[in-house]
Scaffold this motif. Structure first.
Motif, PDB file in Angstrom:
ATOM      1  N   LYS A   1       0.842  -1.202   0.000  1.00 49.43           N
ATOM      2  CA  LYS A   1       0.000   0.000   0.000  1.00 49.43           C
ATOM      3  C   LYS A   1       0.884   1.261   0.000  1.00 49.43           C
ATOM      4  N   ILE A   2       1.560   1.477  -1.102  1.00 44.88           N
ATOM      5  CA  ILE A   2       2.565   2.534  -1.203  1.00 44.88           C
ATOM      6  C   ILE A   2       1.990   3.920  -0.944  1.00 44.88           C
ATOM      7  N   ASP A   3       0.739   4.140  -1.294  1.00 49.07           N
ATOM      8  CA  ASP A   3       0.118   5.450  -1.106  1.00 49.07           C
ATOM      9  C   ASP A   3      -0.078   5.808   0.368  1.00 49.07           C
ATOM     10  N   LEU A   4       0.060   4.830   1.271  1.00 49.32           N
ATOM     11  CA  LEU A   4      -0.122   5.087   2.700  1.00 49.32           C
ATOM     12  C   LEU A   4       1.182   5.461   3.410  1.00 49.32           C
ATOM     13  N   PHE A   5       2.291   5.466   2.674  1.00 51.00           N
ATOM     14  CA  PHE A   5       3.591   5.723   3.282  1.00 51.00           C
ATOM     15  C   PHE A   5       4.265   6.920   2.633  1.00 51.00           C
ATOM     16  N   SER A   6       4.732   7.822   3.479  1.00 50.95           N
ATOM     17  CA  SER A   6       5.536   8.936   2.972  1.00 50.95           C
ATOM     18  C   SER A   6       6.990   8.474   2.882  1.00 50.95           C
ATOM     19  N   LEU A   7       7.755   9.174   2.105  1.00 52.89           N
ATOM     20  CA  LEU A   7       9.172   8.883   1.992  1.00 52.89           C
ATOM     21  C   LEU A   7       9.842   9.037   3.355  1.00 52.89           C
ATOM     22  N   ASP A   8       9.463  10.057   4.079  1.00 51.62           N
ATOM     23  CA  ASP A   8      10.014  10.315   5.409  1.00 51.62           C
ATOM     24  C   ASP A   8       9.736   9.145   6.354  1.00 51.62           C
ATOM     25  N   MET A   9       8.520   8.640   6.354  1.00 54.37           N
ATOM     26  CA  MET A   9       8.146   7.519   7.217  1.00 54.37           C
ATOM     27  C   MET A   9       8.969   6.278   6.879  1.00 54.37           C
ATOM     28  N   LEU A  10       9.142   6.007   5.593  1.00 58.22           N
ATOM     29  CA  LEU A  10       9.894   4.826   5.177  1.00 58.22           C
ATOM     30  C   LEU A  10      11.372   4.943   5.542  1.00 58.22           C
ATOM     31  N   VAL A  11      11.939   6.138   5.450  1.00 56.32           N
ATOM     32  CA  VAL A  11      13.328   6.349   5.878  1.00 56.32           C
ATOM     33  C   VAL A  11      13.448   6.077   7.369  1.00 56.32           C
ATOM     34  N   ASN A  12      12.506   6.566   8.151  1.00 55.20           N
ATOM     35  CA  ASN A  12      12.524   6.332   9.598  1.00 55.20           C
ATOM     36  C   ASN A  12      12.400   4.840   9.921  1.00 55.20           C
ATOM     37  N   MET A  13      11.528   4.150   9.219  1.00 59.45           N
ATOM     38  CA  MET A  13      11.361   2.710   9.444  1.00 59.45           C
ATOM     39  C   MET A  13      12.641   1.962   9.080  1.00 59.45           C
ATOM     40  N   ALA A  14      13.261   2.336   7.976  1.00 57.50           N
ATOM     41  CA  ALA A  14      14.497   1.682   7.547  1.00 57.50           C
ATOM     42  C   ALA A  14      15.605   1.891   8.571  1.00 57.50           C
ATOM     43  N   ALA A  15      15.730   3.096   9.082  1.00 58.95           N
ATOM     44  CA  ALA A  15      16.745   3.373  10.099  1.00 58.95           C
ATOM     45  C   ALA A  15      16.472   2.560  11.361  1.00 58.95           C
ATOM     46  N   SER A  16      15.218   2.481  11.769  1.00 56.10           N
ATOM     47  CA  SER A  16      14.859   1.687  12.942  1.00 56.10           C
ATOM     48  C   SER A  16      15.144   0.204  12.729  1.00 56.10           C
ATOM     49  N   ALA A  17      15.042  -0.234  11.482  1.00 56.56           N
ATOM     50  CA  ALA A  17      15.280  -1.639  11.148  1.00 56.56           C
ATOM     51  C   ALA A  17      16.767  -1.941  11.024  1.00 56.56           C
ATOM     52  N   GLY A  18      17.616  -0.922  11.191  1.00 53.93           N
ATOM     53  CA  GLY A  18      19.042  -1.139  11.095  1.00 53.93           C
ATOM     54  C   GLY A  18      19.565  -1.159   9.669  1.00 53.93           C
ATOM     55  N   LEU A  19      18.785  -0.623   8.749  1.00 55.45           N
ATOM     56  CA  LEU A  19      19.230  -0.546   7.358  1.00 55.45           C
ATOM     57  C   LEU A  19      19.989   0.756   7.159  1.00 55.45           C
ATOM     58  N   HIS A  20      21.072   0.691   6.417  1.00 58.84           N
ATOM     59  CA  HIS A  20      21.874   1.875   6.099  1.00 58.84           C
ATOM     60  C   HIS A  20      21.440   2.381   4.729  1.00 58.84           C
ATOM     61  N   LEU A  21      21.102   3.649   4.647  1.00 61.79           N
ATOM     62  CA  LEU A  21      20.661   4.237   3.390  1.00 61.79           C
ATOM     63  C   LEU A  21      21.759   5.101   2.797  1.00 61.79           C
ATOM     64  N   GLU A  22      21.913   5.018   1.498  1.00 55.96           N
ATOM     65  CA  GLU A  22      22.810   5.896   0.767  1.00 55.96           C
ATOM     66  C   GLU A  22      22.014   6.519  -0.362  1.00 55.96           C
ATOM     67  N   MET A  23      22.391   7.739  -0.718  1.00 54.42           N
ATOM     68  CA  MET A  23      21.663   8.421  -1.776  1.00 54.42           C
ATOM     69  C   MET A  23      22.651   8.925  -2.818  1.00 54.42           C
ATOM     70  N   ARG A  24      22.281   8.750  -4.072  1.00 54.59           N
ATOM     71  CA  ARG A  24      23.054   9.308  -5.173  1.00 54.59           C
ATOM     72  C   ARG A  24      22.144  10.248  -5.939  1.00 54.59           C
ATOM     73  N   VAL A  25      22.678  11.364  -6.311  1.00 57.93           N
ATOM     74  CA  VAL A  25      21.921  12.325  -7.115  1.00 57.93           C
ATOM     75  C   VAL A  25      22.639  12.425  -8.453  1.00 57.93           C
ATOM     76  N   LEU A  26      21.906  12.140  -9.524  1.00 58.74           N
ATOM     77  CA  LEU A  26      22.468  12.156 -10.862  1.00 58.74           C
ATOM     78  C   LEU A  26      21.802  13.230 -11.700  1.00 58.74           C
ATOM     79  N   ASP A  27      22.537  13.817 -12.573  1.00 56.04           N
ATOM     80  CA  ASP A  27      21.986  14.787 -13.506  1.00 56.04           C
ATOM     81  C   ASP A  27      21.065  14.046 -14.474  1.00 56.04           C
ATOM     82  N   ALA A  28      19.866  14.530 -14.666  1.00 54.32           N
ATOM     83  CA  ALA A  28      18.888  13.868 -15.524  1.00 54.32           C
ATOM     84  C   ALA A  28      19.251  13.958 -17.002  1.00 54.32           C
ATOM     85  N   ALA A  29      20.127  14.862 -17.350  1.00 54.88           N
ATOM     86  CA  ALA A  29      20.481  15.065 -18.777  1.00 54.88           C
ATOM     87  C   ALA A  29      21.330  13.954 -19.328  1.00 54.88           C
TER      88      ALA A  29
END
Length: 93
Positions: free
Chosen positions: A65-93
């Motif tokens: 039920k993806i529409d019930l979760f915000s990105l912020d909530m999922l990041v918090n859940m992942a951190a609580s679950a002990g998952l390490h998140l990394e982010m890459r930002v790429l130029d769309a061009a």
């Protein structure tokens, strides 16, 4: 009718590129959380305790039920679950 090709299903169904990117990130996080539950053989109650949410929220996660979760909530859940998140930002061009 033209045959358009999209890089992602989200690109095809969302109204804006921003919405598509948000959905892509949410789906990646939800998949990682579901995999963590499965890999560790957790019950929904155990997962809820670890992720810091209620059991019905875990049920929503498992059912996709993806529409019930915000990105912020999922990041918090992942951190609580002990998952390490990394982010890459790429130029769309």
């Amino acid at each position: 009718m033209t045959n358009q090709r999209f890089d992602s299903v989200w690109d095809a169904i969302e109204d804006t590129p921003a919405q598509a990117e948000n959905m892509k990130l949410r789906s990646v996080l939800m998949t990682a959380l579901k995999e963590r539950i499965t890999r560790d053989g957790m019950s929904q109650v155990q997962a809820a305790e670890l992720f810091g949410v209620t059991q019905p929220r875990i049920s929503d996660l498992i059912r996709g039920k993806i529409d019930l979760f915000s990105l912020d909530m999922l990041v918090n859940m992942a951190a609580s679950a002990g998952l390490h998140l990394e982010m890459r930002v790429l130029d769309a061009a």
